[in-house]
Design an enzyme around this catalytic site. Structure first.
Site, PDB file in Angstrom:
ATOM      1  N   LYS A  13      39.110  74.416  38.302  1.00 17.83           N
ATOM      2  CA  LYS A  13      38.756  73.310  38.448  1.00 17.83           C
ATOM      3  C   LYS A  13      38.481  72.955  36.569  1.00 17.83           C
ATOM      4  CE  LYS A  13      34.986  73.692  41.194  1.00 17.83           C
ATOM      5  NZ  LYS A  13      35.142  75.439  41.052  1.00 17.83           N
ATOM      6  N   ARG A  88      29.226  68.647  45.985  1.00 15.74           N
ATOM      7  CA  ARG A  88      29.317  69.928  47.111  1.00 15.74           C
ATOM      8  C   ARG A  88      29.013  70.420  47.440  1.00 15.74           C
ATOM      9  NH1 ARG A  88      29.752  73.074  41.120  1.00 15.74           N
ATOM     10  NH2 ARG A  88      29.639  75.461  41.380  1.00 15.74           N
ATOM     11  N   ARG A 127      36.498  85.631  32.366  1.00 17.85           N
ATOM     12  CA  ARG A 127      35.864  84.415  31.551  1.00 17.85           C
ATOM     13  C   ARG A 127      35.244  84.021  30.385  1.00 17.85           C
ATOM     14  NH1 ARG A 127      33.976  79.541  35.013  1.00 17.85           N
ATOM     15  NH2 ARG A 127      32.601  80.694  35.498  1.00 17.85           N
ATOM     16  N   ARG A 160      29.381  83.109  30.591  1.00 14.69           N
ATOM     17  CA  ARG A 160      28.400  82.610  31.226  1.00 14.69           C
ATOM     18  C   ARG A 160      27.480  83.580  32.145  1.00 14.69           C
ATOM     19  NH1 ARG A 160      30.723  77.541  34.704  1.00 14.69           N
ATOM     20  NH2 ARG A 160      29.824  78.369  36.635  1.00 14.69           N
ATOM     21  N   ARG A 171      27.575  83.098  44.463  1.00 19.73           N
ATOM     22  CA  ARG A 171      27.956  81.372  44.454  1.00 19.73           C
ATOM     23  C   ARG A 171      29.539  81.721  45.706  1.00 19.73           C
ATOM     24  NH1 ARG A 171      29.169  81.956  38.544  1.00 19.73           N
ATOM     25  NH2 ARG A 171      30.402  80.157  38.801  1.00 19.73           N
TER      26      ARG A 171
HETATM   27  P1  AP5 Z   1      37.731  77.353  35.050  1.00 18.96           P
HETATM   28  O1  AP5 Z   1      38.514  76.991  34.898  1.00 18.96           O
HETATM   29  O2  AP5 Z   1      36.575  77.802  34.641  1.00 18.96           O
HETATM   30  O3  AP5 Z   1      37.046  77.692  37.506  1.00 18.96           O
HETATM   31  P2  AP5 Z   1      36.430  76.714  37.258  1.00 18.96           P
HETATM   32  O4  AP5 Z   1      36.432  76.403  38.869  1.00 18.96           O
HETATM   33  O5  AP5 Z   1      35.223  75.586  37.116  1.00 18.96           O
HETATM   34  O6  AP5 Z   1      35.108  77.759  38.172  1.00 18.96           O
HETATM   35  P3  AP5 Z   1      33.613  77.545  38.030  1.00 18.96           P
HETATM   36  O7  AP5 Z   1      32.778  78.526  37.793  1.00 18.96           O
HETATM   37  O8  AP5 Z   1      33.004  76.522  36.739  1.00 18.96           O
HETATM   38  O9  AP5 Z   1      33.170  76.981  39.007  1.00 18.96           O
HETATM   39  P4  AP5 Z   1      31.554  76.638  39.929  1.00 18.96           P
HETATM   40  O10 AP5 Z   1      31.862  75.691  40.668  1.00 18.96           O
HETATM   41  O11 AP5 Z   1      31.019  78.057  40.461  1.00 18.96           O
HETATM   42  O12 AP5 Z   1      30.705  76.318  38.072  1.00 18.96           O
HETATM   43  P5  AP5 Z   1      29.884  74.818  38.154  1.00 18.96           P
HETATM   44  O13 AP5 Z   1      29.808  74.912  36.615  1.00 18.96           O
HETATM   45  O14 AP5 Z   1      30.620  74.008  38.399  1.00 18.96           O
HETATM   46  O15 AP5 Z   1      38.206  78.839  35.598  1.00 18.96           O
HETATM   47  C1  AP5 Z   1      37.760  80.058  35.326  1.00 18.96           C
HETATM   48  C2  AP5 Z   1      38.234  81.473  34.819  1.00 18.96           C
HETATM   49  O16 AP5 Z   1      39.817  81.362  35.563  1.00 18.96           O
HETATM   50  C3  AP5 Z   1      38.481  81.161  33.576  1.00 18.96           C
HETATM   51  O17 AP5 Z   1      38.579  82.191  32.696  1.00 18.96           O
HETATM   52  C4  AP5 Z   1      40.559  80.542  33.385  1.00 18.96           C
HETATM   53  O18 AP5 Z   1      40.458  80.640  31.922  1.00 18.96           O
HETATM   54  C5  AP5 Z   1      40.758  81.112  34.524  1.00 18.96           C
HETATM   55  N1  AP5 Z   1      42.287  80.427  35.414  1.00 18.96           N
HETATM   56  C6  AP5 Z   1      41.285  78.743  35.291  1.00 18.96           C
HETATM   57  N2  AP5 Z   1      42.774  79.084  36.235  1.00 18.96           N
HETATM   58  C7  AP5 Z   1      43.937  80.283  36.068  1.00 18.96           C
HETATM   59  C8  AP5 Z   1      45.244  80.460  36.426  1.00 18.96           C
HETATM   60  N3  AP5 Z   1      45.832  79.519  37.141  1.00 18.96           N
HETATM   61  N4  AP5 Z   1      45.164  81.507  36.492  1.00 18.96           N
HETATM   62  C9  AP5 Z   1      45.120  82.651  36.539  1.00 18.96           C
HETATM   63  N5  AP5 Z   1      43.616  81.965  35.723  1.00 18.96           N
HETATM   64  C10 AP5 Z   1      43.439  81.269  35.837  1.00 18.96           C
HETATM   65  O19 AP5 Z   1      28.511  75.276  38.504  1.00 18.96           O
HETATM   66  C11 AP5 Z   1      27.381  76.743  38.543  1.00 18.96           C
HETATM   67  C12 AP5 Z   1      25.985  75.862  38.909  1.00 18.96           C
HETATM   68  O20 AP5 Z   1      25.201  74.876  38.616  1.00 18.96           O
HETATM   69  C13 AP5 Z   1      26.295  76.102  40.337  1.00 18.96           C
HETATM   70  O21 AP5 Z   1      26.870  77.727  41.045  1.00 18.96           O
HETATM   71  C14 AP5 Z   1      25.435  75.301  41.183  1.00 18.96           C
HETATM   72  O22 AP5 Z   1      24.439  75.913  40.540  1.00 18.96           O
HETATM   73  C15 AP5 Z   1      25.729  74.401  39.922  1.00 18.96           C
HETATM   74  N6  AP5 Z   1      25.510  73.123  40.669  1.00 18.96           N
HETATM   75  C16 AP5 Z   1      26.958  72.486  40.386  1.00 18.96           C
HETATM   76  N7  AP5 Z   1      27.183  71.297  40.418  1.00 18.96           N
HETATM   77  C17 AP5 Z   1      26.681  71.190  41.592  1.00 18.96           C
HETATM   78  C18 AP5 Z   1      26.102  70.056  42.565  1.00 18.96           C
HETATM   79  N8  AP5 Z   1      26.913  69.660  42.815  1.00 18.96           N
HETATM   80  N9  AP5 Z   1      25.322  70.834  43.331  1.00 18.96           N
HETATM   81  C19 AP5 Z   1      24.347  71.217  43.229  1.00 18.96           C
HETATM   82  N10 AP5 Z   1      24.425  72.075  42.313  1.00 18.96           N
HETATM   83  C20 AP5 Z   1      25.420  72.337  41.369  1.00 18.96           C
HETATM   84 MG    MG Z   2      33.872  75.083  36.026  1.00 17.74          MG
END
Ligand code: AP5
Ligand code: MG
Ligand code: ZN
Length: 220
Positions: A13, A88, A127, A160, A171
């Site tokens: 994402k 979410r 990552r 991270r 998660r």
């Molecule tokens: P990346 O692009 O970083 O993936 P992502 O989908 O953004 O993954 P996240 O871990 O950021 O998602 P998340 O939803 O768990 O975390 P968030 O920060 O939102 O890609 C991942 C890896 O793969 C990278 O190394 C990339 O280079 C590689 N990659 C990408 N595309 C690829 C491809 N096509 N092929 C190969 N490799 C590839 O949330 C973190 C925490 O915050 C949550 O756990 C929660 O506690 C809190 N939080 C956030 N939002 C909310 C909400 N709305 N409500 C409540 N709590 C929340």
């Molecule tokens: Mg992300």
């Protein structure tokens, strides 16, 4: 253009959001990035959010919804926005819909980046992220031009804290129980589009652009 990006942790994402935001000139709003910035600045919000994030749990809805409403009220969102990691929960989705309809607006698309679980652990453990601008890299699939440095701003990239294996599993469980229901929620509103996130990063981006269309000024 008003878009929400759905998908499990590690789906890509954040990676795709950077490119979509550039191409369509809309702000990229990641609740995860907002929380991480607050954690690094040790604000009251950051201190509260950290308790949940470190365990792989969601930050409570009320807190998260208020932050997003504030952010969407800023001028740069007038022409549209790309939400990454919000909503979410069904409650967050309903709050977003209410907020937009109170302004006479609605979402254009909920875009799901679909990636099976088997791919996710390798993506998460490899990552690296930029603590300054939020850019996401992968030691194997998407390394920066200079090892250990962000391509966009030159800051040293880091791993991270919530990317260790046990937290990733938590998660993923939270995603299955609380976020997965949003797929049906948006399907029932005829807003859901799906791209397969297992192809190369640029190919996934191409599929996304095919769905979003060619309007680069966010007027869709
Ligand atoms: P990346 O692009 O970083 O993936 P992502 O989908 O953004 O993954 P996240 O871990 O950021 O998602 P998340 O939803 O768990 O975390 P968030 O920060 O939102 O890609 C991942 C890896 O793969 C990278 O190394 C990339 O280079 C590689 N990659 C990408 N595309 C690829 C491809 N096509 N092929 C190969 N490799 C590839 O949330 C973190 C925490 O915050 C949550 O756990 C929660 O506690 C809190 N939080 C956030 N939002 C909310 C909400 N709305 N409500 C409540 N709590 C929340
Ligand atoms: Mg992300
Ligand atoms: Zn950076």
């Amino acid at each position: 253009m008003r878009i929400v990006l759905l998908g499990p942790p590690g789906a890509g994402k954040g990676t795709q959001a950077k490119s979509i935001s550039n191409r369509y000139s809309i702000p990229h709003i990641s609740t995860g990035d907002i929380f991480r910035k607050n954690i690094s600045e040790q604000t009251p919000l950051g201190i509260e959010a950290k308790k949940h994030i470190d365990k792989g749990h969601l930050v409570p809805d009320d807190l998260t919804i208020d932050i997003v409403k504030d952010r969407l009220s800023q001028r740069d969102c007038d022409k549209g926005f790309l939400l990454d990691g919000f909503p979410r929960t069904v409650r967050q989705a309903e709050a977003l819909e209410e907020f937009l309809s109170s302004k006479g607006k609605k979402l254009n698309t909920a875009l799901l980046i679909d990636v099976p679980r088997d791919f996710i652990l390798e993506r998460m453990t490899g990552r690296r992220v930029c603590p300054a601008c939020g850019a996401s890299y992968h030691i194997k699939f998407n390394p920066p031009a200079i090892e250990g440095r962000c391509d966009l701003c030159g800051t040293d990239i880091i791993q991270r804290k919530d990317d260790k294996e046990s937290t990733v599993k938590e998660r993923l469980d939270v995603y299955d129980s609380q976020t997965q229901p949003l797929i049906d929620y948006y399907k029932s509103k005829d807003l859901l589009s799906v791209v397969y996130g297992t192809k190369a990063i640029n190919e996934v981006f191409e599929s996304i652009c095919n769905i979003l269309g060619s309007d680069r000024n966010g007027n869709n």
